[in-house]
Design a protein around this motif. Structure first.
Motif, short mmCIF file in Angstrom:
data_model
loop_
_atom_site.label_atom_id
_atom_site.label_comp_id
_atom_site.label_asym_id
_atom_site.label_seq_id
_atom_site.Cartn_x
_atom_site.Cartn_y
_atom_site.Cartn_z
N THR A 266 2.56 7.72 28.08
CA THR A 266 3.51 7.87 29.18
C THR A 266 4.88 7.37 28.71
N VAL A 267 5.89 7.62 29.50
CA VAL A 267 7.22 7.11 29.16
C VAL A 267 7.19 5.59 29.06
N LYS A 268 6.43 4.93 29.92
CA LYS A 268 6.30 3.47 29.87
C LYS A 268 5.75 3.03 28.52
N ASP A 269 4.77 3.75 27.99
CA ASP A 269 4.21 3.42 26.67
C ASP A 269 5.26 3.58 25.58
N ILE A 270 6.05 4.63 25.68
CA ILE A 270 7.06 4.91 24.67
C ILE A 270 8.14 3.84 24.67
N LEU A 271 8.44 3.29 25.84
CA LEU A 271 9.53 2.31 25.97
C LEU A 271 9.11 0.88 25.65
N GLU A 272 7.92 0.67 25.16
CA GLU A 272 7.49 -0.71 24.90
C GLU A 272 8.41 -1.37 23.88
N SER A 273 8.49 -2.68 23.95
CA SER A 273 9.51 -3.44 23.20
C SER A 273 9.41 -3.24 21.69
N THR A 312 17.39 5.48 32.66
CA THR A 312 17.02 6.84 33.06
C THR A 312 15.56 7.11 32.71
N CYS A 313 15.14 6.70 31.53
CA CYS A 313 13.75 6.88 31.13
C CYS A 313 12.80 6.10 32.05
N GLN A 314 13.20 4.90 32.40
CA GLN A 314 12.34 4.04 33.23
C GLN A 314 12.12 4.63 34.62
N GLU A 315 13.04 5.48 35.08
CA GLU A 315 12.86 6.13 36.37
C GLU A 315 11.64 7.04 36.39
N HIS A 316 11.18 7.41 35.19
CA HIS A 316 10.03 8.31 35.08
C HIS A 316 8.92 7.64 34.25
N ALA A 317 8.71 6.36 34.48
CA ALA A 317 7.82 5.55 33.65
C ALA A 317 6.40 6.10 33.57
N ASP A 318 5.89 6.69 34.64
CA ASP A 318 4.51 7.18 34.64
C ASP A 318 4.38 8.62 34.17
N HIS A 319 5.51 9.22 33.83
CA HIS A 319 5.51 10.63 33.43
C HIS A 319 5.07 10.77 31.97
N ILE A 320 4.29 11.83 31.68
CA ILE A 320 3.96 12.19 30.30
C ILE A 320 4.99 13.22 29.85
#
Length: 386
Positions: A266-273, A312-320
């Protein structure tokens, strides 16, 4: 003589993105009428196949819904004109490498209008065209559009349209920066289209009146369309490119491990630190190129841009991301090819070209290596699943 059908929307062509728009503009297929429909792209094999099959299959939460093509699929723009009608708004969303063919058709349409009824003042018989394909291309293709019109003038197919008519025509050439998604599964008569959730599309380019009219028509049908905060389509293309490259391109690279194993992220996974250094480097290289082509001011703060991208990415955190959905689908079907999708290619290739033209050789090399890394990962995934 033809006339624009007020409030009508043509979607060109019947690709995954176009079906995504159609699904939401018809209120999830519950309001199918003569005001929202598909228009064939001339020479399109997929449109011909759909017409022959007599139906288009769209996946909905209630199951696959088959819609007769004779009710929603119109012929190409020139044939529509000869039949006595044109849509007021056309959402243009083929693959970016098919856009030149579309622009050629638009100029031929102008020639046909001139031959049959003359281009009037003000221009009232030429639709509003919103180019929604992903990529960085708007300025380049708008210039090609103007050059093709002037070539038609040179050969006597059009009158001299300067100084008053040409600006009226060019302002009907708009850019739609969209996060609307859709997937295509299968081919030919077996194709199933899977629309993504409703996504925002920002309308740029043109002038204030055309942008306002476009949004008025599209929003009235339930679409998520907004006038862009800036009329600069290229600025919006770069802003969208930053989000696309982080989520779609880097997302694919991180979704495939060194053994070729794929994991949906998901976007959340991609944005990990742990990914921040690479995301920061990517955004910085695009930002540098953007400064050299005057998309971003030399005084703009990179940290502000980077923060905006992440937010902007975080707004769609659960999106694949769409490219990961595409990758997952092709791995399951055994149809994966080790090459970039048009979405990534029409972001990376212009950036390489702009970087070289600006003397940013290190940035051009960076994008070349990023492209090679993605293809290498796709090759590993393909081999693993062969």
């Amino acid at each position: 003589m033809s006339s624009l059908i007020s409030n009508s929307i043509g979607i060109l062509p019947t690709g995954a993105l176009g079906v995504g728009f159609f699904y939401h503009l018809t209120k999830q297929l519950t309001q199918i009428d003569d005001y929202v429909y598909f228009i064939e792209r001339r020479g399109s094999v997929s449109a011909s196949s759909l017409r022959q099959s007599g139906k288009i299959a769209i996946a909905t939460p209630q199951g696959i819904q088959s819609i007769p093509t004779d009710s929603i699929l119109k012929p190409d723009l020139l044939t529509c004109y000869r039949s006595g009608f044109l849509p007021e708004v056309v959402l243009v969303c083929p693959n970016p490498d098919q856009l030149l063919n579309v622009i050629t058709t638009l100029v031929e349409l102008l020639v046909l209008i001139e031959e049959q009824e003359k281009l009037l003042q003000p221009v009232t018989s030429f639709p509003l065209f919103v180019f929604c394909s992903n990529g960085i291309y708007f300025q380049r293709f708008r210039q090609i559009f103007i050059e093709k019109i002037e070539e038609a003038t040179l050969f006597g197919r059009l009158p001299d349209l300067w100084p008053s008519t040409m600006p009226q025509i060019v302002c009907r050439f708009l850019r739609g920066i969209t996060i609307q998604t859709g997937l295509r599964e299968g081919s030919g008569s077996e194709t199933i289209y899977r629309p993504g959730s409703k996504g925002r599309t920002q309308i740029a380019g043109g002038d204030a009146n055309t942008r306002e009219r476009c949004c008025q028509i599209l929003v009235a049908r339930g679409g998520w369309f907004e006038e862009a905060p800036t009329s600069s389509a290229t600025r919006l293309e770069f802003d969208k490119a930053l989000v696309n490259l982080v989520c779609n391109l880097l997302g694919q690279i991180w979704a495939i491990d060194s053994g070729g194993n794929f994991k949906v992220l998901t976007v959340k996974d991609i944005l990990e630190s742990s990914h921040e250094i690479r995301m920061r480097e990517l955004v910085y290289q695009v930002f540098r190129v953007g400064q050299m082509v005057k998309v971003y001011d030399l005084q703009e703060d990179f940290e502000v841009i980077f923060t905006q991208v992440i937010e902007t990415c975080q707004e769609h955190a659960d999106h694949i991301p769409s490219s990961l959905q595409w990758l997952d689908l092709n791995l399951r079907l055994g149809t994966l090819k080790p090459q970039m999708t048009p979405t990534e290619a029409w972001l990376i290739e212009p950036l390489i070209r702009y970087a070289k033209a600006s003397g940013l050789r290190d940035a051009a090399n960076y994008f070349q290596k990023l492209k090679a890394e993605l293809v290498e990962k796709l090759t590993l995934a393909k081999d693993k699943n062969s």
